[in-house]
Design an enzyme around this catalytic site. Structure first.
Site, PDB file in Angstrom:
ATOM      1  N   CYS A  45       6.114  -5.322   0.675  1.00 29.67           N
ATOM      2  CA  CYS A  45       6.277  -4.010   0.053  1.00 29.67           C
ATOM      3  C   CYS A  45       6.141  -2.896   1.099  1.00 29.67           C
ATOM      4  CB  CYS A  45       5.321  -3.874  -1.126  1.00 29.67           C
ATOM      5  SG  CYS A  45       5.851  -2.619  -2.283  1.00 29.67           S
ATOM      6  N   GLY A  85       0.858  -1.182   0.000  1.00 29.12           N
ATOM      7  CA  GLY A  85       0.000   0.000   0.000  1.00 29.12           C
ATOM      8  C   GLY A  85       0.886   1.222   0.000  1.00 29.12           C
ATOM      9  N   GLU A  86       0.594   2.156   0.854  1.00 34.15           N
ATOM     10  CA  GLU A  86       1.411   3.356   0.976  1.00 34.15           C
ATOM     11  C   GLU A  86       1.847   3.460   2.437  1.00 34.15           C
ATOM     12  OE1 GLU A  86       2.867   5.585  -1.056  1.00 34.15           O
ATOM     13  OE2 GLU A  86       3.607   6.224   0.905  1.00 34.15           O
ATOM     14  N   SER A  87       3.159   3.241   2.639  1.00 35.57           N
ATOM     15  CA  SER A  87       3.642   3.093   4.016  1.00 35.57           C
ATOM     16  C   SER A  87       3.431   4.346   4.858  1.00 35.57           C
ATOM     17  CB  SER A  87       5.117   2.695   4.009  1.00 35.57           C
ATOM     18  OG  SER A  87       5.899   3.671   3.334  1.00 35.57           O
ATOM     19  N   HIS A 103       5.103  -8.536  -4.037  1.00 33.70           N
ATOM     20  CA  HIS A 103       3.720  -8.820  -3.618  1.00 33.70           C
ATOM     21  C   HIS A 103       3.345 -10.265  -3.909  1.00 33.70           C
ATOM     22  CE1 HIS A 103       2.286  -4.646  -2.971  1.00 33.70           C
ATOM     23  NE2 HIS A 103       3.233  -4.347  -3.848  1.00 33.70           N
ATOM     24  N   ARG A 121      12.800   3.295   0.293  1.00 33.17           N
ATOM     25  CA  ARG A 121      11.491   3.361  -0.395  1.00 33.17           C
ATOM     26  C   ARG A 121      11.680   3.625  -1.881  1.00 33.17           C
ATOM     27  NH1 ARG A 121       8.094   7.894   1.208  1.00 33.17           N
ATOM     28  NH2 ARG A 121       6.322   6.875   0.238  1.00 33.17           N
ATOM     29  N   GLU A 164       1.027 -11.856  -2.794  1.00 33.61           N
ATOM     30  CA  GLU A 164      -0.436 -12.028  -2.675  1.00 33.61           C
ATOM     31  C   GLU A 164      -1.188 -11.743  -3.970  1.00 33.61           C
ATOM     32  OE1 GLU A 164       1.397  -9.647  -1.523  1.00 33.61           O
ATOM     33  OE2 GLU A 164       0.404  -7.694  -1.735  1.00 33.61           O
ATOM     34  N   ILE A 166       5.967  -3.422  -7.268  1.00 37.85           N
ATOM     35  CA  ILE A 166       5.193  -2.216  -7.599  1.00 37.85           C
ATOM     36  C   ILE A 166       5.717  -1.052  -6.742  1.00 37.85           C
ATOM     37  CG2 ILE A 166       2.880  -1.187  -7.735  1.00 37.85           C
ATOM     38  CD1 ILE A 166       1.790  -4.139  -7.669  1.00 37.85           C
ATOM     39  N   ARG A 167       6.462  -0.162  -7.379  1.00 35.58           N
ATOM     40  CA  ARG A 167       7.092   0.933  -6.632  1.00 35.58           C
ATOM     41  C   ARG A 167       7.686   0.416  -5.314  1.00 35.58           C
ATOM     42  NH1 ARG A 167       6.736   5.957  -7.752  1.00 35.58           N
ATOM     43  NH2 ARG A 167       6.297   6.675  -5.669  1.00 35.58           N
TER      44      ARG A 167
HETATM   45  N1  GLN Z   1       6.000   2.944  -2.499  1.00 36.73           N
HETATM   46  C1  GLN Z   1       5.134   2.466  -1.463  1.00 36.73           C
HETATM   47  C2  GLN Z   1       5.530   3.024  -0.115  1.00 36.73           C
HETATM   48  O1  GLN Z   1       6.508   3.677  -0.002  1.00 36.73           O
HETATM   49  C3  GLN Z   1       5.112   0.960  -1.408  1.00 36.73           C
HETATM   50  C4  GLN Z   1       4.481   0.409  -2.670  1.00 36.73           C
HETATM   51  C5  GLN Z   1       3.721  -0.857  -2.476  1.00 36.73           C
HETATM   52  O2  GLN Z   1       3.423  -1.291  -1.373  1.00 36.73           O
HETATM   53  N2  GLN Z   1       3.341  -1.417  -3.579  1.00 36.73           N
HETATM   54  O3  GLN Z   1       4.835   2.803   0.847  1.00 36.73           O
END
Ligand code: GLN
Length: 191
Positions: free
Chosen positions: A79, A47-49, A172, A108, A174, A136-137
């Site tokens: 992630c 997600g977005e940490s 990921h 990150r 999952e 993913i990123r």
């Molecule tokens: N870039 C996201 C972060 O810094 C992590 C990306 C992800 O969980 N797919 O939280």
């Protein structure tokens, strides 16, 4: 029955719940501290940490999470979840908090623009066949303490690590039906 919680304030919660249920355990979305009490193990999703950490603080989950992880509860972070488990974060938002416990420095969005998101097959310690990994990123691990075992690497950096009760992947597992990483978590959980 073994109950595995999935941090559910933000992130790809449903995919983790689905993978865990397919392995025959009780999977529970966690939004409040009392729900955490019911869990034998925990997943921190992608997600977005920064958002996840802020929401965990707002919903008074951050300290209970820190206590449980410190207390030895098995936990898998994928992630953003890996970032949340790291003791040290590079390229974080200002004042970004983590749960911590993993003696590692995690960067990150480490793969940069060119390979912002990609898929690859990875050799994974202890698993016979390669793991198909979706990034993913994603973060990577920049530096590990002596107690951290590196399970997989990509672009010359660790992307799967384990330290005692803590398991973390940059990718990921999952999202593509890969359940062997979740199985490793279940192996760590009390039955
Ligand atoms: N870039 C996201 C972060 O810094 C992590 C990306 C992800 O969980 N797919 O939280």
């Amino acid at each position: 029955m073994t109950t595995i919680g999935v941090f559910a304030l933000q992130g790809d919660v449903r995919e983790h719940l689905h993978t865990l249920e397919s392995l025959g355990v009780r999977a529970l979305g966690i939004r409040r501290p009392s729900e955490l009490d019911d869990c034998d193990a925990l997943v921190l999703p992608g997600g977005e940490s920064t958002t996840m950490a802020k929401l965990a603080r707002t919903f008074e989950l951050l300290e209970p999470l820190r206590e449980r992880v410190r207390g030895g509860m098995p936990v898998l972070g994928t992630c953003a979840g890996m970032i949340l488990l790291a003791d040290r974060v590079l390229d974080g938002a200002e004042g970004q908090e983590t749960i911590g416990g993993l003696d590692a420095t995690v960067r990150r969005n480490a793969f940069g623009r060119q390979v912002d998101s990609f898929e690859t097959d990875l050799d994974f310690a202890g698993l016979d066949d390669p793991v198909h990994a979706v990034f993913i990123r994603a973060p990577w691990v920049e530096e590990v303490g002596p107690g951290v075992e590196v399970l997989a690497t990509a672009h010359d950096h660790p992307v799967a690590v384990r330290q005692g009760n803590i398991l973390a992947t940059s990718f990921h597992p999952e999202v593509n039906g890969e359940d062997r990483v979740h199985r490793l978590l279940l192996d760590m959980a009390p039955r």
